[in-house]
Design a protein around this motif. Structure first.
Motif, PDB file in Angstrom:
ATOM      1  N   LYS A   1       0.817  -1.372  -0.041  1.00  0.00           N
ATOM      2  CA  LYS A   1      -0.172  -0.105  -0.047  1.00  0.00           C
ATOM      3  C   LYS A   1       0.889   1.316  -0.010  1.00  0.00           C
ATOM      4  O   LYS A   1       1.758   1.158   0.779  1.00  0.00           O
ATOM      5  CB  LYS A   1      -0.917  -0.144   1.420  1.00  0.00           C
ATOM      6  CG  LYS A   1      -2.194  -0.858   1.160  1.00  0.00           C
ATOM      7  CD  LYS A   1      -2.863  -0.615   2.437  1.00  0.00           C
ATOM      8  CE  LYS A   1      -3.800   0.769   2.388  1.00  0.00           C
ATOM      9  NZ  LYS A   1      -4.407   0.916   3.443  1.00  0.00           N
ATOM     10  N   PRO A   2       0.540   2.214  -0.929  1.00  0.00           N
ATOM     11  CA  PRO A   2       1.167   3.360  -0.839  1.00  0.00           C
ATOM     12  C   PRO A   2       1.301   4.188   0.721  1.00  0.00           C
ATOM     13  O   PRO A   2       0.065   4.064   1.277  1.00  0.00           O
ATOM     14  CB  PRO A   2       0.523   4.457  -1.800  1.00  0.00           C
ATOM     15  CG  PRO A   2      -0.820   3.680  -2.027  1.00  0.00           C
ATOM     16  CD  PRO A   2      -0.769   2.531  -1.640  1.00  0.00           C
ATOM     17  N   ILE A   3       2.284   4.686   1.195  1.00  0.00           N
ATOM     18  CA  ILE A   3       2.350   5.264   2.527  1.00  0.00           C
ATOM     19  C   ILE A   3       1.784   6.846   2.262  1.00  0.00           C
ATOM     20  O   ILE A   3       1.277   7.417   3.160  1.00  0.00           O
ATOM     21  CB  ILE A   3       3.688   5.435   2.922  1.00  0.00           C
ATOM     22  CG1 ILE A   3       3.798   5.959   4.390  1.00  0.00           C
ATOM     23  CG2 ILE A   3       4.687   6.255   2.281  1.00  0.00           C
ATOM     24  CD1 ILE A   3       4.601   5.353   5.282  1.00  0.00           C
ATOM     25  N   VAL A   4       2.192   7.267   1.137  1.00  0.00           N
ATOM     26  CA  VAL A   4       1.512   8.515   0.523  1.00  0.00           C
ATOM     27  C   VAL A   4       0.620   8.754  -0.486  1.00  0.00           C
ATOM     28  O   VAL A   4       1.156   8.133  -1.470  1.00  0.00           O
ATOM     29  CB  VAL A   4       2.470   9.797   0.694  1.00  0.00           C
ATOM     30  CG1 VAL A   4       1.741  11.100   0.112  1.00  0.00           C
ATOM     31  CG2 VAL A   4       3.319  10.004   1.906  1.00  0.00           C
ATOM     32  N   HIS A   5      -0.568   8.896  -0.371  1.00  0.00           N
ATOM     33  CA  HIS A   5      -1.696   8.641  -1.276  1.00  0.00           C
ATOM     34  C   HIS A   5      -2.143  10.282  -1.731  1.00  0.00           C
ATOM     35  O   HIS A   5      -2.920  10.714  -0.769  1.00  0.00           O
ATOM     36  CB  HIS A   5      -2.731   7.659  -1.129  1.00  0.00           C
ATOM     37  CG  HIS A   5      -3.683   7.663  -2.084  1.00  0.00           C
ATOM     38  ND1 HIS A   5      -3.540   7.086  -3.377  1.00  0.00           N
ATOM     39  CD2 HIS A   5      -5.104   8.100  -2.045  1.00  0.00           C
ATOM     40  CE1 HIS A   5      -4.780   7.140  -3.875  1.00  0.00           C
ATOM     41  NE2 HIS A   5      -5.620   7.889  -3.199  1.00  0.00           N
TER      42      HIS A   5
END
Lengths: 246, 294
Positions: A5-9
């Motif tokens: 999962k991206p940590i910053v979206h």
């Protein structure tokens, strides 16, 4: 990479300064451990994008999620989210009324309730890492620009953030001091820190960046590896920009 | 990075604060101080009667002058901080209340405010019911509330002049102090707020841990100046029968008819006090600059 999962979206973000769209439908995902360098001409919105990731700039539309927490959701405490995001500014912004040591320990002691001896140990470790341990007791104004910026990086690291945000960290420095700050950033990158850097230092980008993001007029126009940008940028404006800065 | 501008807030109605580089003012300070002390010494030695008698009669008044000044400045600092924060608040209502307070208070002379609080409001308060009657009518209420209400009513009904004086001076100077706080807070680079917020400090922590400790350096000289101005203005309270320095001089004069001698000594003592204080303020200013590289 897409498995994690991206940590910053950042998705479909708009930000207006009056009539001007500083961010015009910007989307960007950053994954844990990734190093992303954002480049672009001045006024392209790159700093605005970086600053909206920890909500120093409020966006007008769109969604920004950090470590699973929506920045604008009512149930999320923005101050808690900010502790996950270390920020380094162009103008250092150290607290001039505090010593170097106090600059590093203030937030951990106050916000994370870390006992002072432990916070100071950690601060010493970080100061050693940025090569400035001997200045722990002095006030920031006694330091050179390069030293101040290294302290500022250590201060951000003292909160043990998941992601580091760099907003043109070397732009205010005299040329001979840029190297010492970039060295620290390279070390940090090697250690696996997730980093988002707005910078014009293409040497740095080539050395550490997984992706380079080119922005102009509030939009992301091209994303690619540093090599791609050095060799064959596709977008005409990216091409022109690369010619100008190299 | 834009060079941060050193902000100096100049307040014209205090004493001139001597600065190290300012040789002219520096020597003017010494001439005034030595002159004033010399006059006092000479008069007391050459004509102990009445000058020495006056000098012995006045210290009680000096204490009261300081009492009024210090209590007023504390109230003014408190109101000033709140007003200053209110003036920079993004909340429209709070902002408007703070601005209106400053506008109203600055438009009314201090002497009128003193009269208003002591005589005008005093008259209104004197019409309050007797504390004993209040206690009786509140028999059904919990004891602690009755105690507080009765205390407040009794206090207001018979407001001591000192309280009226301190309230009026504190409220008046609080408005000026609010502007000093506002300017001081606004003089701090925005990057400081951003750095603190990005570390996770909330608004309040940012203000009290990062901004105010730095703003204090800009705020202190004008606050010191206001303190000196307030000390001088505190002579106005002699009208409310507060036995300050001026009032004591007047008492001495009215008994002995030595107006010239009494008021000469009063003036000289005010001068010596304000000169010494202004020196103290500039010394403090120097000390507060410890982290600024020159």
């Amino acid at each position: 990479m897409s498995a994690t999962k991206p940590i910053v979206h950042v998705s479909n973000v708009f930000k207006y300064f009056g009539q001007l769209a500083a961010l015009n439908n910007v989307s960007l995902d950053i994954y844990p451990g990734e190093k992303v360098v954002i480049i672009g001409p001045s006024g392209s919105g790159k700093s605005t994008l970086l600053r909206s990731i920890n909500r120093l700039e409020e966006v007008d539309r769109g969604q920004i999620v950090v470590d699973g927490m929506d920045l604008y959701a009512k149930e999320n405490d923005i101050n808690a989210i900010r502790m996950e995001l270390g920020m380094v500014f162009q103008s250092f912004n150290l607290f001039p009324h505090k010593t170097v040591m106090q600059n590093l320990t203030m937030a951990p002691i106050r916000l994370k309730k870390i006992p002072r001896p432990q916070a100071e140990d950690n601060a010493r470790r970080l100061l050693k890492k940025v090569g400035i341990l001997e200045k722990a007791g002095v006030y920031p104004t006694m330091l050179s620009g390069g030293q101040q910026q290294r302290v500022a990086i250590a201060r951000a690291l003292a909160m043990n953030p998941r992601v580091m945000l760099f907003d043109e960290p070397t732009s205010a420095l005299d040329p001979e001091m840029i190297g010492e700050v970039l060295d620290v950033m390279v070390t940090l990158a090697r250690e696996g820190m997730t980093m988002i850097c707005v910078t014009h230092e293409m040497g740095f980008a080539r050395e550490v960046a997984d992706r380079v993001v080119f922005m102009d007029q509030g939009q992301i126009l091209e994303v690619g590896t540093p090599e791609h940008f050095f060799e064959a940028p596709e977008h005409p404006r990216a091409k022109k920009f690369m010619e100008q800065i190299l | 990075m834009p060079d941060k501008q050193e902000v100096r807030i100049d307040v014209s109605d205090g004493a001139a604060i001597p600065r190290k580089r300012d040789i002219g003012l520096f020597s003017a300070w010494w001439i005034s101080l030595i002159g004033a002390l010399g006059c006092i010494a000479y008069l007391c030695l050459a004509k102990p009667e009445p000058y020495l008698d006056i000098l012995k009669f006045l210290p009680d008044g000096i204490l009261v002058t300081f009492e009024v000044t210090i209590l007023s400045i504390l109230l003014a600092l408190f109101l000033g901080l709140i007003t200053g924060l209110g003036r920079i608040s993004k909340n429209r209502t709070i902002n408007l209340i703070a601005s209106t307070y400053v506008e109203v208070v600055r438009g009314i002379p201090l002497l009128v405010q003193l009269f208003y609080i002591y005589f005008a409001l005093g008259q209104v308060f004197s019409n309050l019911p007797n504390p004993a009657d209040v206690a009786e009518s509140m028999a059904a209420w919990p004891g602690i509330i009755v105690y507080v209400v009765v205390g407040v009513v009794g206090f207001l009904k018979d407001m001591p002049p000192l309280v009226a004086a301190v309230t009026a001076m504190g409220v008046c100077y609080g408005a000026y102090m609010g502007e000093v706080f506002r300017a001081g807070i606004e003089s701090i680079d925005k990057g400081q707020t951003e750095a603190a917020r990005s570390l996770g400090f909330n608004r309040r922590q940012t203000m009290f841990l990062v901004i105010l400790p730095q703003a204090w350096r800009t705020i202190l000289p004008p606050v010191g100046n206001e303190f000196i101005a307030l000390l001088k203005d505190s002579s106005l309270v002699s009208i409310l029968a507060v036995a300050d320095l001026l009032r004591r001089g007047r008492e001495f004069a009215s008994v002995t008819f030595s107006y010239f001698e009494a008021y000469t000594m009063v003036a000289l003592i005010y001068l010596v006090i304000t000169l010494i204080l202004s020196k103290g303020v500039s010394a403090m200013e120097t000390r507060l600059n410890y982290y600024v590289r020159d």
